[in-house]
Design a protein around this motif. Structure first.
Motif, short mmCIF file in Angstrom:
data_model
loop_
_atom_site.label_atom_id
_atom_site.label_comp_id
_atom_site.label_asym_id
_atom_site.label_seq_id
_atom_site.Cartn_x
_atom_site.Cartn_y
_atom_site.Cartn_z
N LEU A 24 0.83 -1.20 0.00
CA LEU A 24 0.00 0.00 0.00
C LEU A 24 0.86 1.25 0.00
O LEU A 24 0.66 2.20 -0.79
N ARG A 25 1.86 1.25 0.86
CA ARG A 25 2.75 2.40 0.99
C ARG A 25 3.46 2.70 -0.33
O ARG A 25 3.53 3.84 -0.79
N HIS A 26 3.95 1.64 -0.96
CA HIS A 26 4.71 1.86 -2.19
C HIS A 26 3.81 2.17 -3.38
O HIS A 26 4.22 2.88 -4.30
N MET A 27 2.60 1.68 -3.34
CA MET A 27 1.64 2.08 -4.37
C MET A 27 1.41 3.59 -4.26
O MET A 27 1.32 4.29 -5.27
N TYR A 28 1.33 4.07 -3.02
CA TYR A 28 1.17 5.50 -2.84
C TYR A 28 2.39 6.25 -3.37
O TYR A 28 2.26 7.25 -4.08
N LEU A 29 3.58 5.79 -3.00
CA LEU A 29 4.80 6.49 -3.42
C LEU A 29 4.89 6.58 -4.94
O LEU A 29 5.38 7.56 -5.48
N GLN A 30 4.41 5.55 -5.60
CA GLN A 30 4.48 5.56 -7.05
C GLN A 30 3.22 6.10 -7.69
O GLN A 30 2.98 5.89 -8.88
N ASP A 31 2.44 6.79 -6.90
CA ASP A 31 1.23 7.44 -7.43
C ASP A 31 0.28 6.47 -8.08
O ASP A 31 -0.34 6.77 -9.09
N LEU A 32 0.16 5.31 -7.50
CA LEU A 32 -0.75 4.32 -8.08
C LEU A 32 -1.97 4.09 -7.21
O LEU A 32 -2.79 3.24 -7.51
N LEU A 33 -2.03 4.86 -6.15
CA LEU A 33 -3.07 4.55 -5.18
C LEU A 33 -4.32 5.35 -5.44
O LEU A 33 -4.28 6.55 -5.59
N ILE A 34 -5.42 4.66 -5.48
CA ILE A 34 -6.69 5.37 -5.47
C ILE A 34 -7.52 4.74 -4.37
O ILE A 34 -7.20 3.66 -3.90
N SER A 35 -8.56 5.41 -4.00
CA SER A 35 -9.32 4.88 -2.88
C SER A 35 -10.65 4.30 -3.32
O SER A 35 -11.57 4.20 -2.54
#
Lengths: 493, 306
Positions: B75-86
C-alpha cells in the motif's frame, strides 16, 4: 505534495482508460509484492510541477533531443532557461536519461548551473537532476556523485520549493547502491536532514520531503548497522515525533512520512530505549487514539490508512520493549484498547491487512496487562471481537490470541467470557480447517473449563462433547492430545 | 524479550501456579494450589497424562520484513508511485475461514458451518469400530454391530429369529436377512434394488474397508457374488493388505488399536452370507451416499479451493 486527490481526479477524467489503469495497477501491485519478497522493494517519487499532469504514456522525446538540448545549453546565452526546461521534460524518458549521462560533461554542466549565481537556473537545474534521479540504472546513480555535496548543502537553505526538490532527489538516489549511500553518509546527510526539518518545520511540503528522504535512507542495505545508530543519536527522533500531532492543520502527509520513518526505526532493531525515552509510545498511541475515533466515526481524509498503518506498527513493536510496570507511565492517560478495536472493526472490510495489524497490537497490549484485558470486558468489546472469528488471513488467529490473553488473566474473566457467548463461538472455531485456530481454540477452551465447573457443563450442554470427540481423530498429534486430555481430565471425569 | 509471566491464574486457594506460566492447575487441585506441575502429576498418579496445554500470552515482535507487513508495505509503495486510489472496488473483501472435517484421512473442506455439520453428522457420527463403516444412526449402528460382529448373535440366529426389521417401530424379527429384506420390500415398500441392501457377500467393487476382522469378514471381502455365497473363501492376506493400503481411513491408528478381536466360528461363514449391509434412511437424498459407498463419495474431494 499530497497528490492522492490529484491521482483520483485523473483517474476519473480518463474514463475510457480506466480499465487499462486498473490493469496496470494490478500488475504494479504484483510486481511490488514480488520485489518485497526478493528484498528489493524500493520506490522513487516524482515531484511534478503544479501545472503538470503526469502521463507517462506521452513521453516521446528521444535520445536525439537530449543531445541537441545539451549542445544548445552549452552554447546558448540567454535562452538557457528555456533549454533547461525542455531538458527536464526530455529527461523523463529512461532512454534519454541514459543517453544524457553518457554525454561528456553533461553532469558537470548541470552541477555548475546548480551552483551558479542565477537562482532561476538553479531551480531548473535541480529539476533536471530530479528527473534523472528517477532512473533505476546503476550508471545514472554513480553519475550523481558530483552533485550530492551541493544538494546536501542546499538543505539548509530557505527556499522551500528548491529544498523540496533537493530532498526528493536525494531520497531517490539513496537506495541506488552502496557507493552513493556511503558518500551521502560521509557527507553528513543525517545532520543535514535534522537541521532541515528543524529549520523548516513550518513547511508541510519540506517536512514531508525530508521524511521521505530519511525513509529512503532507512531502506538501504544494512541500515540497521550503518544508518540507524546515527539517526538515533541525532535530533531526528524527537523531530519526527514532534510531527505526529493530531493537529488537522498540519496535514496527513508529513505525519505519514515521519511515521513510516519511525516504523523503519522500530522494526529494524529491538533496542528502543532512545525512542521510548522520548515518549514515542505515548505520541504514537495518542495519535492512534484520535485517528481511531475519527475512523470509527467515518470522519477521515482519504489516505488516512497510510498514517494509521505505520503508527500501528510502531506501537506494536514498542510495546514489547516496555515492561508492564512502566506501561502506564509510558502511555499516561492514553487508553488504547477501545480505539484499537475501533480500527479493527473499521478496517475489516476495506483493508483487512490493517485490521490484522491492529489486532496484533491489541495482542501485544493485552498480553501482560490485566487492565487492558479488563477494559475489553468493561467496554463491551468482546462480542464484536467474537464476530471477527470467521475472518481468516491472520485476523481470527490474532483475535483468538487476544481473547486467550484475557482468559489467562483471571477466572472471573473466563466467567465473563462464557457469559458473552464465547463457548458457542469456540465450538465453531474448533471445526475450522486452520490448525492454528483449532489449537488456539482448545487452549482457550481449556482455560475456561478449568476456571469453573459451570463452564464445563455449559460446554457439554451446547454439544461440545461431540466436537471434542471428533477432534480426537484429527491428523495432528498435538491437537489430538489436547482434546483427549480435556475430555478425560476435565469433562468426563 | 520479556520473560513470560508467571501464571496469574487465581486458584481457589489463593496461590498461583508455580511453573513458568505453563500449565493450569485443575480445580481438583485446590487444596494443593502451590504444588508444582510435577508434584501434581505424582499425586494424581497419572504420569502419562501430562498436561499438553501450553498457551502463554506472547508479545510478538515483527521485523520489518515480516510477511504480516506485506500488504501494508505494498500500500505504501503504491502511494509512493502514485498508483493509489481509494476506490472501494479495488480492495478485496476479507476472506473467511473454511471448516474442515477432523477425521484423519477425510479431507473434506466446507465454506459454511452447516455444510460441515451435515457432513460430519452424516458420515462420521456412528462409526463401527470393527470395520470402520459409518452408519446413519445409532440404532442402525447397533444393529450392524450385532449382526456383523457379535458371535453370540450368530449363534442365536441359528435357532431363533434375530434379524430385526430396520424400520423403527416395526419390531418384527426374521430368521434370515433375506427374509427381512423381503419384508422390507413387501411391507415397507422398499425398492428391491435398494442401494444399500446388499448382503455381506455382495460388494459394489473390490475395495473393502474391513481391516482387523479378517477371518470373519473374509467371505464378504473377497467373494463377489450376486446371490448367496455359502462357501467361505480363504483369506488372501496379500490382497487384503493391498486393499488396506488403498483405503481411506476413517479413524486414526489409535482407534485401530482398539478394534475388537472377534473370534470366528465355522458356522459363521454360512450365516454371513445373509448379513445385510447398512441401509440409509429414506429421508436422506440419494445423492448422499452412506455405508461403504460414502468413502468413495468423498474420496479425492479436496473441498473448495481457497
Amino acid at each position: 505534495m499530497w497528490r492522492l486527490k490529484k491521482v483520483c481526479h485523473k483517474a476519473g477524467r480518463h474514463a475510457g482508460s480506466q480499465e487499462e489503469l486498473r490493469l496496470r495497477r494490478r500488475e504494479k501491485e504484483r510486481a511490488l509484492r514480488q520485489a518485497r519478497r526478493d528484498s528489493q522493494l524500493v520506490s522513487k517519487r516524482l515531484l511534478l510541477n503544479e501545472d503538470e499532469e503526469q502521463d507517462s504514456m506521452e513521453i516521446t522525446p528521444g535520445e536525439q533531443d537530449v543531445v541537441r538540448l545539451l549542445q544548445q545549453l552549452q552554447h546558448s546565452g540567454t535562452e538557457k532557461e528555456a533549454h533547461l526546461g525542455a531538458l527536464s521534460k526530455a529527461l523523463r524518458s529512461p532512454s534519454a536519461q541514459l543517453a544524457f549521462i553518457k554525454l561528456e560533461n553533461s553532469m558537470h554542466l548541470l552541477v555548475s548551473l546548480l551552483t551558479g549565481s542565477d537562482a532561476r537556473r538553479r531551480l531548473l537545474a535541480v529539476r533536471c537532476l530530479h528527473e534523472l534521479s528517477h532512473s533505476r540504472h546503476a550508471s545514472v546513480a554513480s553519475a550523481f556523485l558530483p552533485a550530492t555535496p551541493y544538494l546536501l548543502t542546499y538543505l539548509s537553505g530557505q527556499s522551500t520549493k528548491f529544498t523540496e526538490l533537493c530532498l526528493y532527489t536525494l531520497g531517490n538516489v539513496c537506495p541506488d547502491g552502496e557507493a552513493v549511500k556511503e558518500r551521502l553518509l560521509a557527507q553528513g546527510i543525517i545532520p543535514a536532514l535534522a537541521s532541515c526539518m528543524q529549520n523548516q518545520r513550518h513547511s508541510l511540503a519540506v517536512v514531508e520531503a525530508a521524511g521521505f528522504a530519511l525513509f529512503q535512507l532507512l531502506q538501504t542495505k544494512d541500515a540497521a548497522q550503518k544508518v540507524i545508530p546515527m539517526v538515533l543519536a541525532s535530533d531526528l527522533p524527537s523531530l519526527l515525533l514532534s510531527v505526529l500531532t493530531p493537529d488537522p492543520e498540519f496535514g496527513l502527509a508529513p505525519a505519514a512520512e515521519c511515521a513510516w520513518c519511525l516504523h523503519s526505526l522500530t522494526s529494524s532493531t529491538e533496542d528502543h530505549r532512545v525512542l521510548l525515552a522520548q515518549g514515542a509510545l505515548r505520541k504514537c498511541s495518542s495519535l492512534l487514539v484520535s485517528l481511531g475515533g475519527a475512523v470509527g466515526d467515518g470522519n477521515t481524509e482519504q489516505g488516512v490508512e497510510l498514517l494509521v498503518c505505520p503508527l500501528l506498527r510502531c506501537v506494536g513493536n514498542l510495546l514489547p520493549s516496555c515492561p508492564v510496570e512502566a506501561l502506564s507511565a509510558q502511555l499516561g492517560d492514553v487508553h488504547l484498547v477501545a480505539p484499537l478495536c475501533q480500527l479493527v472493526f473499521a478496517f475489516l472490510q476495506p483493508l483487512p491487512a490493517l485490521a490484522r495489524e491492529a489486532a496484533w497490537v491489541l495482542n501485544n497490549l493485552t498480553a501482560h496487562c490485566t487492565e487492558s484485558c479488563a477494559a475489553l470486558l468493561t467496554f463491551n468489546l468482546v462480542p464484536r471481537l467474537v464476530e471477527l472469528l470467521p475472518f481468516s488471513q491472520g485476523i481470527n488467529t490474532m483475535v483468538l490470541r487476544v481473547l486467550a490473553n484475557v482468559a489467562h488473566k483471571k477466572k472471573e474473566f473466563c466467567t465473563r467470557l462464557a457469559e458473552l457467548g464465547l463457548l458457542s463461538a469456540i465450538t465453531a472455531t474448533l471445526k475450522m480447517a486452520n490448525q492454528d485456530m483449532v489449537t488456539l481454540s482448545l487452549e482457550l477452551l481449556f482455560m475456561m473449563i478449568v476456571s469453573s465447573p459451570q463452564i464445563a457443563e455449559q460446554f457439554v450442554r451446547q454439544g461440545g462433547l461431540s466436537v471434542l470427540e471428533a477432534i480426537q481423530y484429527n491428523s495432528e498429534g498435538e491437537v489430538r492430545r489436547r482434546a483427549a486430555y480435556l475430555l478425560e481430565q476435565h469433562i468426563l471425569s | 524479550m520479556l520473560q513470560p509471566d508467571l501464571l496469574q491464574f487465581t486458584a481457589a486457594g489463593g496461590g498461583g501456579g508455580g511453573g513458568g506460566g505453563r500449565a493450569h492447575h485443575s480445580s481438583e487441585e485446590d487444596g494443593f494450589s502451590e504444588a508444582t506441575e510435577e508434584q501434581q502429576e505424582e499425586r494424581s498418579g497419572q504420569a502419562e497424562q501430562r498436561n499438553p496445554f501450553t498457551f502463554c500470552p506472547q508479545l510478538l515482535r515483527l521485523h520489518r520484513d515480516h510477511e504480516l507487513f506485506e500488504d501494508g508495505d505494498v500500500l505504501r509503495h503504491m502511494y509512493l508511485q502514485d498508483l493509489l486510489i481509494s476506490e472501494a472496488e479495488e480492495r478485496p473483501a476479507p476472506r473467511v475461514s473454511e471448516f474442515a472435517c477432523h477425521i484423519s484421512g477425510c479431507r473434506a473442506v466446507f465454506s459454511t458451518l452447516d455444510e460441515y455439520e451435515h457432513h460430519y453428522n452424516s458420515l462420521h457420527r456412528h462409526v463401527c469400530c470393527s470395520c470402520r463403516r459409518s452408519l446413519p444412526s445409532a440404532r442402525l449402528l447397533d444393529i450392524h454391530i450385532q449382526e456383523w460382529h457379535d458371535s453370540l448373535f450368530t449363534i442365536l440366529a441359528q435357532k431363533q429369529d434375530m434379524y430385526l426389521c430396520l424400520v423403527e417401530g416395526c419390531g418384527q424379527k426374521f430368521r434370515t436377512s433375506q427374509q427381512r429384506k423381503d419384508h422390507l420390500i413387501r411391507v415397507h415398500k422398499y425398492p428391491p434394488d435398494f442401494r444399500f441392501d446388499k448382503s455381506r457377500k455382495e460388494k459394489g467393487d473390490a475395495r473393502s474397508e474391513q481391516k482387523a476382522d479378517a477371518t470373519m469378514e473374509a467371505a464378504g471381502d473377497v467373494c463377489r457374488s450376486e446371490g448367496a455365497c455359502r462357501v467361505m473363501c480363504s483369506v488372501e492376506p496379500e490382497q487384503l493388505e493391498e486393499e488396506e493400503e488403498s483405503m481411506e481411513t476413517h479413524v486414526s491408528s489409535e482407534e485401530a488399536a482398539r478394534i475388537e478381536d472377534v473370534s470366528a466360528s465355522p458356522q459363521t461363514s454360512e450365516t454371513n452370507s445373509g448379513a445385510l449391509k447398512p441401509k440409509y434412511s429414506y429421508r436422506v437424498p440419494k445423492t448422499v451416499c452412506f455405508g461403504h459407498g460414502s468413502v468413495r463419495g468423498f474420496r479425492g474431494h479436496r473441498g473448495k479451493r481457497k
